[in-house]
Write an enzyme that holds these catalytic residues in place. Structure first.
Site, PDB file in Angstrom:
ATOM      1  CB  THR A 136      41.661  31.223   3.140  1.00 31.29           C
ATOM      2  OG1 THR A 136      41.622  32.674   3.490  1.00 31.29           O
ATOM      3  CG2 THR A 136      40.741  30.799   2.182  1.00 31.29           C
ATOM      4  CB  THR A 164      38.488  33.260   3.743  1.00 27.18           C
ATOM      5  OG1 THR A 164      39.601  33.702   4.467  1.00 27.18           O
ATOM      6  CG2 THR A 164      37.711  34.225   3.113  1.00 27.18           C
ATOM      7  CD  GLU A 170      42.243  39.029   4.745  1.00 33.10           C
ATOM      8  OE1 GLU A 170      42.860  38.565   3.858  1.00 33.10           O
ATOM      9  OE2 GLU A 170      42.754  39.511   5.888  1.00 33.10           O
ATOM     10  CD  GLU A 199      37.473  38.090   3.322  1.00 29.08           C
ATOM     11  OE1 GLU A 199      38.617  37.935   2.698  1.00 29.08           O
ATOM     12  OE2 GLU A 199      37.231  37.442   4.072  1.00 29.08           O
ATOM     13  CG  ASP A 256      40.943  40.711   1.061  1.00 31.23           C
ATOM     14  OD1 ASP A 256      41.914  40.591   1.916  1.00 31.23           O
ATOM     15  OD2 ASP A 256      40.478  39.587   0.744  1.00 31.23           O
ATOM     16  CB  SER A 277      43.569  36.157  -4.138  1.00 27.85           C
ATOM     17  OG  SER A 277      44.156  37.273  -3.834  1.00 27.85           O
ATOM     18  N   GLY A 311      45.830  31.255   1.257  1.00 27.61           N
ATOM     19  CA  GLY A 311      47.022  31.822   1.195  1.00 27.61           C
ATOM     20  C   GLY A 311      47.042  33.206   0.713  1.00 27.61           C
ATOM     21  N   GLY A 312      45.797  34.140   0.720  1.00 29.75           N
ATOM     22  CA  GLY A 312      45.810  35.385   0.391  1.00 29.75           C
ATOM     23  C   GLY A 312      46.206  35.300  -1.335  1.00 29.75           C
TER      24      GLY A 312
END
Ligand code: GLU
Length: 608
Positions: free
Chosen positions: A409, A427, A429, A448, A451, A476, A496-497
């Site tokens: 991202t 992003t 992902e 994505e 997720d 997130s 960073g997820g």
């Protein structure tokens, strides 16, 4: 979080360090200069990439506003950061509109096909698919939301037509950008995945090999795709030939000879035709006299950052030693993550108790378990945001851990001279997304839909983030804008997820409570506690704080790097301060339209 202000000496060191790091001796072409801090007037841009920052600044210098520059910079990141961002992905756009004094958001999240059911990520035996098998597949590709996000942002807030906002990125795609060490390394980390798909090899492994640092990487296919969007608007991406290419590629990606076939995608043309980038109310909480605006569900960014701040507001973080402030930060984060995992999903599919999650009363109940001298045992149970709050509730069962999210991202922050501010995280992902390039179109498709939670951790507990037809997976991403007395003072975000949330939270605590300059708050070593027995922490964090915090009962797993934040502060007197990572991800790029030299004391006025 060292409690100190940036001195002019430190500033000079960081700026020079950024430039020096950008020019390895072996480069055939010099890399564009970049710096981690810029202060000035006329507008500001902070991204991870010097070309994207430059293109955003050019738009501002030519009279465009923050929305125009944000779209231009995002399109440029589609060229230079194609493994993290691009029109094959999605994101969340948070915007302060100076004319109305309001903060709005656009939800450009990728969306599941109508054909996707709750068992989509289970194998034939009913077990969750191996994560990488799901990533590298057509199955994980959701309807891209980024093109419509750009169109909506320009239509609602911008002054430029899409054709002009895309002009700089189109030129960049045609002319190419100079490969740096980060790009080469990300390509190397993705090489195996990319080699499964010939169209991706052609684009990102020129001549079949890793691109060399200092060489120029061109993407004429993407330039032509941007030209198509410039000429016809984003419609071709949702109902024309381009949409047909996306659907065909997701359904049946072309694999390299001898490669095992990947799982087929479920996307249909109808999914793209029905896609909408949604305007949503932002989340809003008050923190020490500031108003903090974030992204509402399906992102968990705004609700989780907001809940944690509400918990932290009950403790005098400015007046305690640094390790004590960090202890509270870790505890509040774990509590908020327990609630995020239990309650947040796509609001079109699950009832998210958002107002309760963000209420001070709920925060008070959640905060009551935090002790100054010992860490809570994690994982913690979720709270009960039911509107009835009393004394500390009895212990309940622990909430299930969150699903897997990638470390990819990109976040960009833009402010113009009029007080318009864009905080935009986008992003595809994972770094490199699904690894699948749409042949001849110059961009990667997202993964994505990984997720989504593949399977409930515990069948007796409701899981808000299971796949469903037309559902948006929980994110997130936490693009954030902070107002003081109704005027924007700060905007920030990070990739960073799930660590995005903790990076934004830790940076806010550093800036608001610990009185760090924005650059110092961004540069400070990070830890991320997401309601797991052990949090993650950078080596610098463990070195500085590990012994004191482990003595309280915290545990840490070392990880080389967490996040890659960018932010902008709107200083008193109309000055803008743009900040980006001095080192993480090879260093980001901050810029202003007109540089101004400032005394160190002006860099961190009191906030909150
Ligand atoms: N897919 C993640 C999310 O939406 C972001 C990916 C990442 O940052 O690695 O939260």
């Amino acid at each position: 979080m060292p409690r100190r202000r940036t001195s002019l000496f430190a500033l000079a060191t960081l700026v020079a360090g950024g430039i020096a790091a950008a020019g390895p001796a072996a480069a055939q072409e010099p890399l564009p200069e970049k710096r981690s801090l810029a202060i000035g007037t006329g507008g500001a841009v902070a991204t991870v990439d010097p070309d994207a920052t430059r293109i955003g600044l050019e738009v501002l210098a030519d009279g465009g506003n923050a929305a125009d520059a944000a779209v231009a910079a995002a399109a440029a990141l589609g060229v230079t950061e194609p493994y993290s961002a691009g029109i094959g992905g999605g994101g969340f756009f948070v915007y302060h509109d100076a004319a109305t004094g309001t903060v709005s958001t656009i939800d450009g999240r990728e969306t599941a096909p109508l054909a996707m059911g709750a068992d989509a990520f289970l194998d034939e035996q009913g077990d969750p698919l191996p994560f990488q098998e799901a990533v590298q597949s057509g199955l994980s590709v959701g309807t891209p939301g980024t093109p419509l996000t750009w169109a909506r942002a320009l239509e609602l807030f911008g002054t430029l037509p899409l054709s002009e906002a895309l002009a700089g990125a189109t030129r960049l795609a045609d002319e190419g950008f100079v490969v740096d060490e980060t790009f080469r390394q990300q390509t190397a980390e993705n090489e195996e995945k990319f080699r499964r798909f010939p169209a991706t090899v052609e684009l990102f492994l020129p001549g079949g090999a890793l691109p060399e640092v200092g060489t120029r990487l061109r993407n004429p296919d993407l330039a032509r795709t941007y030209e198509l969007l410039a000429a016809e608007g984003v419609e071709p991406m949702y109902s024309g030939a381009l949409a047909e290419d996306v659907v065909r590629t997701a359904q049946d990606p072309t694999e390299a000879p001898g490669t095992a076939p990947v799982r087929a995608g479920l996307l249909e043309l109808g999914d793209l035709e029905r896609y909408e980038a949604l305007v949503r109310e932002p989340t809003r909480i008050e923190y020490r006299g500031l108003e903090v605006y974030g992204m509402a569900p399906p992102s968990s960014g705004g609700s989780t950052v907001g809940e944690a701040l509400n918990v932290l507001e009950r403790f005098p973080l400015a007046d305690v030693p640094e390790d004590a402030a960090l202890h509270h930060y870790l505890e509040a984060s774990a509590l908020a993550f327990a609630d995020r995992n239990a309650y947040v999903g796509d609001p079109a599919h699950v009832q998210v108790p958002l107002a309760e999650l963000l209420s001070d009363e709920f925060a008070a109940e959640r905060a009551c378990g935090i002790a100054p001298d010992r860490a809570l045992t994690k994982p913690l149970p979720a709270g009960d945001p039911d509107g009835e709050y009393g004394p500390c509730p009895a212990e309940a069962a622990a909430t299930p851990p969150a699903g897997q999210e990638g470390p990819s991202t990109t976040h960009l922050t833009v402010a113009d001279a009029d007080g318009n501010v864009a905080s935009y995280t986008l992003t595809i992902e994972q770094t490199g997304g699904s690894g699948i390039t749409v042949p001849g179109r110059g961009f990667l498709l997202n993964n994505e839909l990984t997720d989504f939670t593949f399977a409930p951790a515990d069948v007796s507990t409701p899981e808000p983030n299971l796949p469903a037809p037309g559902k948006r997976p929980r994110s997130s991403m936490a693009p954030t804008i902070v107002l003081q007395d109704g005027a924007p003072v700060l905007a920030l975000g990070s990739p960073g997820g799930a660590t995005i949330i903790t990076t934004v939270l830790q940076t806010l605590v550093g800036r608001v409570d610990r009185d760090l300059s924005l650059l110092d708050a961004i540069a400070a070593p990070r830890a991320s506690q997401r309601n797991a027995a052990a949090g993650q922490a950078e080596p610098g964090f463990i070195e500085a704080h590990g012994p004191q915090l482990t003595a309280l009962g915290h545990a840490f797993t070392p990880t080389p790097e967490i996040g890659a934040a960018t932010g902008i502060e709107l200083l008193p007197g109309g000055l803008l301060l743009a900040a980006a990572e001095p080192e993480r991800r090879g260093g980001g790029s901050a810029g202003v339209v007109q540089d101004v030299l400032v005394e160190a004391d002006g860099l961190a006025p009191d906030l909150g």
